[in-house]
Design a protein around this motif. Structure first.
Motif, PDB file in Angstrom:
ATOM      1  N   HIS A   1     -16.452  59.343 -13.891  1.00 12.69           N
ATOM      2  CA  HIS A   1     -15.135  59.949 -14.002  1.00 12.69           C
ATOM      3  C   HIS A   1     -14.358  59.229 -15.074  1.00 12.69           C
ATOM      4  O   HIS A   1     -14.454  58.022 -15.213  1.00 12.69           O
ATOM      5  N   TYR A   2     -13.553  59.991 -15.786  1.00 11.60           N
ATOM      6  CA  TYR A   2     -12.670  59.370 -16.749  1.00 11.60           C
ATOM      7  C   TYR A   2     -11.659  58.511 -15.992  1.00 11.60           C
ATOM      8  O   TYR A   2     -10.991  58.972 -15.079  1.00 11.60           O
ATOM      9  N   ALA A   3     -11.598  57.229 -16.344  1.00 11.56           N
ATOM     10  CA  ALA A   3     -10.668  56.314 -15.700  1.00 11.56           C
ATOM     11  C   ALA A   3      -9.772  55.710 -16.763  1.00 11.56           C
ATOM     12  O   ALA A   3     -10.224  54.950 -17.605  1.00 11.56           O
ATOM     13  N   PRO A   4      -8.484  56.049 -16.765  1.00 17.98           N
ATOM     14  CA  PRO A   4      -7.586  55.457 -17.761  1.00 17.98           C
ATOM     15  C   PRO A   4      -7.386  53.976 -17.487  1.00 17.98           C
ATOM     16  O   PRO A   4      -7.561  53.518 -16.359  1.00 17.98           O
ATOM     17  N   ASP A   5      -7.041  53.217 -18.519  1.00 17.31           N
ATOM     18  CA  ASP A   5      -6.703  51.800 -18.319  1.00 17.31           C
ATOM     19  C   ASP A   5      -5.366  51.676 -17.596  1.00 17.31           C
ATOM     20  O   ASP A   5      -5.146  50.743 -16.831  1.00 17.31           O
ATOM     21  N   ALA A   6      -4.492  52.594 -17.850  1.00 16.81           N
ATOM     22  CA  ALA A   6      -3.158  52.558 -17.245  1.00 16.81           C
ATOM     23  C   ALA A   6      -3.234  52.870 -15.750  1.00 16.81           C
ATOM     24  O   ALA A   6      -4.170  53.525 -15.289  1.00 16.81           O
ATOM     25  N   THR A   7      -2.242  52.383 -14.995  1.00 20.37           N
ATOM     26  CA  THR A   7      -2.126  52.751 -13.581  1.00 20.37           C
ATOM     27  C   THR A   7      -1.326  54.039 -13.487  1.00 20.37           C
ATOM     28  O   THR A   7      -0.356  54.230 -14.223  1.00 20.37           O
TER      29      THR A   7
ATOM     30  N   ALA B   1       5.103  55.693 -19.051  1.00 21.74           N
ATOM     31  CA  ALA B   1       4.941  56.947 -19.781  1.00 21.74           C
ATOM     32  C   ALA B   1       5.045  58.055 -18.739  1.00 21.74           C
ATOM     33  O   ALA B   1       4.734  57.838 -17.571  1.00 21.74           O
ATOM     34  N   PHE B   2       5.450  59.257 -19.170  1.00 19.82           N
ATOM     35  CA  PHE B   2       5.746  60.320 -18.206  1.00 19.82           C
ATOM     36  C   PHE B   2       4.889  61.545 -18.502  1.00 19.82           C
ATOM     37  O   PHE B   2       4.963  62.129 -19.581  1.00 19.82           O
TER      38      PHE B   2
ATOM     39  N   LEU C   1      -1.175  59.204 -23.386  1.00 25.12           N
ATOM     40  CA  LEU C   1      -0.251  58.345 -22.629  1.00 25.12           C
ATOM     41  C   LEU C   1      -0.910  57.009 -22.291  1.00 25.12           C
ATOM     42  O   LEU C   1      -0.251  55.962 -22.291  1.00 25.12           O
ATOM     43  N   ASP C   2      -2.208  57.040 -22.018  1.00 30.73           N
ATOM     44  CA  ASP C   2      -2.953  55.813 -21.705  1.00 30.73           C
ATOM     45  C   ASP C   2      -2.886  54.837 -22.884  1.00 30.73           C
ATOM     46  O   ASP C   2      -2.771  53.627 -22.699  1.00 30.73           O
ATOM     47  N   ALA C   3      -2.943  55.391 -24.105  1.00 32.18           N
ATOM     48  CA  ALA C   3      -2.885  54.543 -25.302  1.00 32.18           C
ATOM     49  C   ALA C   3      -1.474  54.000 -25.516  1.00 32.18           C
ATOM     50  O   ALA C   3      -1.288  52.973 -26.168  1.00 32.18           O
ATOM     51  N   ALA C   4      -0.472  54.687 -24.945  1.00 32.33           N
ATOM     52  CA  ALA C   4       0.922  54.333 -25.235  1.00 32.33           C
ATOM     53  C   ALA C   4       1.553  53.417 -24.200  1.00 32.33           C
ATOM     54  O   ALA C   4       2.553  52.766 -24.480  1.00 32.33           O
ATOM     55  N   ALA C   5       1.015  53.352 -22.974  1.00 38.39           N
ATOM     56  CA  ALA C   5       1.683  52.595 -21.909  1.00 38.39           C
ATOM     57  C   ALA C   5       0.686  52.053 -20.896  1.00 38.39           C
ATOM     58  O   ALA C   5      -0.457  52.487 -20.840  1.00 38.39           O
ATOM     59  N   ASP C   6       1.147  51.074 -20.091  1.00 38.66           N
ATOM     60  CA  ASP C   6       0.292  50.510 -19.039  1.00 38.66           C
ATOM     61  C   ASP C   6       0.435  51.259 -17.722  1.00 38.66           C
ATOM     62  O   ASP C   6      -0.391  51.129 -16.830  1.00 38.66           O
ATOM     63  N   ARG C   7       1.541  51.999 -17.622  1.00 36.06           N
ATOM     64  CA  ARG C   7       1.768  52.749 -16.395  1.00 36.06           C
ATOM     65  C   ARG C   7       2.173  54.173 -16.742  1.00 36.06           C
ATOM     66  O   ARG C   7       2.968  54.395 -17.657  1.00 36.06           O
TER      67      ARG C   7
ATOM     68  N   ASP D   1      -7.133  66.918  -8.175  1.00 35.01           N
ATOM     69  CA  ASP D   1      -8.339  66.142  -7.857  1.00 35.01           C
ATOM     70  C   ASP D   1      -8.584  65.104  -8.946  1.00 35.01           C
ATOM     71  O   ASP D   1      -8.838  63.923  -8.675  1.00 35.01           O
ATOM     72  N   ARG D   2      -8.476  65.546 -10.192  1.00 36.54           N
ATOM     73  CA  ARG D   2      -8.748  64.642 -11.306  1.00 36.54           C
ATOM     74  C   ARG D   2      -7.669  63.564 -11.415  1.00 36.54           C
ATOM     75  O   ARG D   2      -7.957  62.404 -11.698  1.00 36.54           O
ATOM     76  N   LEU D   3      -6.430  63.924 -11.166  1.00 38.20           N
ATOM     77  CA  LEU D   3      -5.346  62.938 -11.215  1.00 38.20           C
ATOM     78  C   LEU D   3      -5.528  61.898 -10.107  1.00 38.20           C
ATOM     79  O   LEU D   3      -5.337  60.698 -10.331  1.00 38.20           O
ATOM     80  N   ARG D   4      -5.927  62.338  -8.918  1.00 34.78           N
ATOM     81  CA  ARG D   4      -6.135  61.383  -7.815  1.00 34.78           C
ATOM     82  C   ARG D   4      -7.281  60.416  -8.149  1.00 34.78           C
ATOM     83  O   ARG D   4      -7.204  59.230  -7.882  1.00 34.78           O
ATOM     84  N   ARG D   5      -8.353  60.952  -8.755  1.00 33.69           N
ATOM     85  CA  ARG D   5      -9.459  60.059  -9.148  1.00 33.69           C
ATOM     86  C   ARG D   5      -9.008  59.059 -10.210  1.00 33.69           C
ATOM     87  O   ARG D   5      -9.387  57.892 -10.185  1.00 33.69           O
ATOM     88  N   ALA D   6      -8.201  59.536 -11.141  1.00 33.20           N
ATOM     89  CA  ALA D   6      -7.722  58.655 -12.210  1.00 33.20           C
ATOM     90  C   ALA D   6      -6.766  57.601 -11.660  1.00 33.20           C
ATOM     91  O   ALA D   6      -6.631  56.521 -12.223  1.00 33.20           O
TER      92      ALA D   6
END
Ligand code: AMP
Ligand code: MG
Length: 316
Positions: free
Chosen positions: A223-229, A242-243, A280-286, A303-308
């Motif tokens: 699954h794609y996992a962003p570095d950001a929370t 980031a929003f 957004l992942d590249a621009a912010a930590d959260r 579903d994808r947002l919950r996995r991320a």
């Protein structure tokens, strides 16, 4: 009723960003231009799939596949031995891969295959680009081996159905990942694992399957996992976040903001999901994410947002 496949009309439909079903030697595929986020979103909308899993890109030749994926010597050997045919290879994406992020579900890797069916190949050759195509059935229904199966399930959702008669294999393609050394057997299908091992002269990893899933998935990212929370279902982003917004009613935000769909259209939101997340992942930590309705494609988006948003250790 004979089979007179109208390839030209299907090519036109694909070029216009519409869906075209076509025969492969395994099953009928529900195809879209893999370079178009909105065309790929239409696949998910038509199938009613509650999840965005990465799709297989169908191409006319190995030469074309190499425009989208980076082939190691081992990957080349497999492609030369089994293409055209029911073997899908997962390889790293090429540097300037034009394929939609939605089609690969945001992964850095890409699944590619050259199908052997003469009608399917003729379509891919005439189209001249990558075609993302899962099986042309509604989610949870049997895979279609006749054009009539596609017509019955998806007739009102596809622009064209290219009728090439019944498909031969009826099984899905075998999937091998070339991201690992040795390559990993991800899914059993039309080409036997032993045949692949014979061609390479080595054993594949993860050959042992349970419920159709490899027991040892190795270092594969599923699954794609962003570095950001991610913080989900929030009405308002905090300073420093980031929003990721959705819909017309977006509160003021002093920072990076992307809207999945200003008009509140879920198909547009699906098309934008991975591209916006990456940005957004590249621009912010959260990243704060506005609520997305759980209807239609909203189910797969959530579903994808919950996995991320889930802790990484669960993301295997
Ligand atoms: P389907 O389109 O239903 O035949 O399924 C495609 C399957 O290919 C997905 O469910 C994944 O298991 C697999 N797949 C596609 N792309 C990748 C990838 N980049 N990495 C690993 N597996 C992949
Ligand atoms: Mg399927």
């Amino acid at each position: 009723m004979g089979h007179t496949p109208d390839i030209a009309q299907a090519v036109e439909a694909l070029r216009a960003g519409k869906l075209a079903a076509f025969p492969t030697e395994t099953v009928y595929g529900l195809g879209a231009d893999a370079r178009s986020d909105t065309a790929v979103a239409a696949i998910y909308a038509a199938k009613g799939r509650p999840q965005f899993n990465p799709l297989i890109m169908h191409v006319a030749s190995l030469q074309e596949a190499r425009r989208y994926g980076a082939f190691s010597d081992t990957a080349l050997k497999l492609a030369e031995a089994f293409w055209p045919g029911p073997l899908t290879l997962v390889v790293p994406k090429s540097a300037d891969c034009p394929v939609s992020l939605l089609a690969t579900a945001g992964l850095d890797s890409i699944a590619l295959r050259v199908p052997a069916h003469p009608v399917g190949r003729a379509l891919l050759t005439a189209f001249g680009g990558p075609v993302a195509a899962p099986s042309a059935n509604l989610s949870g229904r049997l895979s279609p081996t006749h054009a009539s199966h596609v017509r019955d399930q998806l007739g009102d959702k596809v622009a064209e159905i290219v009728d090439g008669g019944p498909t031969e294999v009826g099984l899905e393609s075998t999937i091998v990942s070339c991201l690992t050394d040795p390559p990993s057997h991800l899914r059993a299908g039309g080409v036997a694992c032993e045949e692949i091992e014979q061609a390479l002269g080595i054993k594949l990893a993860g050959g042992e399957m349970e419920d159709g899933k490899p027991i040892s998935p190795g270092q594969l990212q599923h699954h794609y996992a962003p570095d950001a929370t991610l913080r989900l279902n929030v009405e308002r982003a905090e300073p420093g976040e980031a929003f990721l917004a959705f819909g017309p009613d977006v509160p003021d935000h002093n920072g990076v903001l992307k809207n999945l769909s200003p008009s509140g259209d879920l198909q547009e939101a699906a098309a934008n999901l991975f591209a916006h997340l990456h940005e957004l992942d590249a621009a912010a930590d959260r990243i704060a994410v506005m609520p997305v309705p759980e209807t239609g494609l909203g189910e797969a988006i959530n579903d994808r947002l919950r996995r991320a948003a889930a802790p990484r250790t669960l993301d295997v």
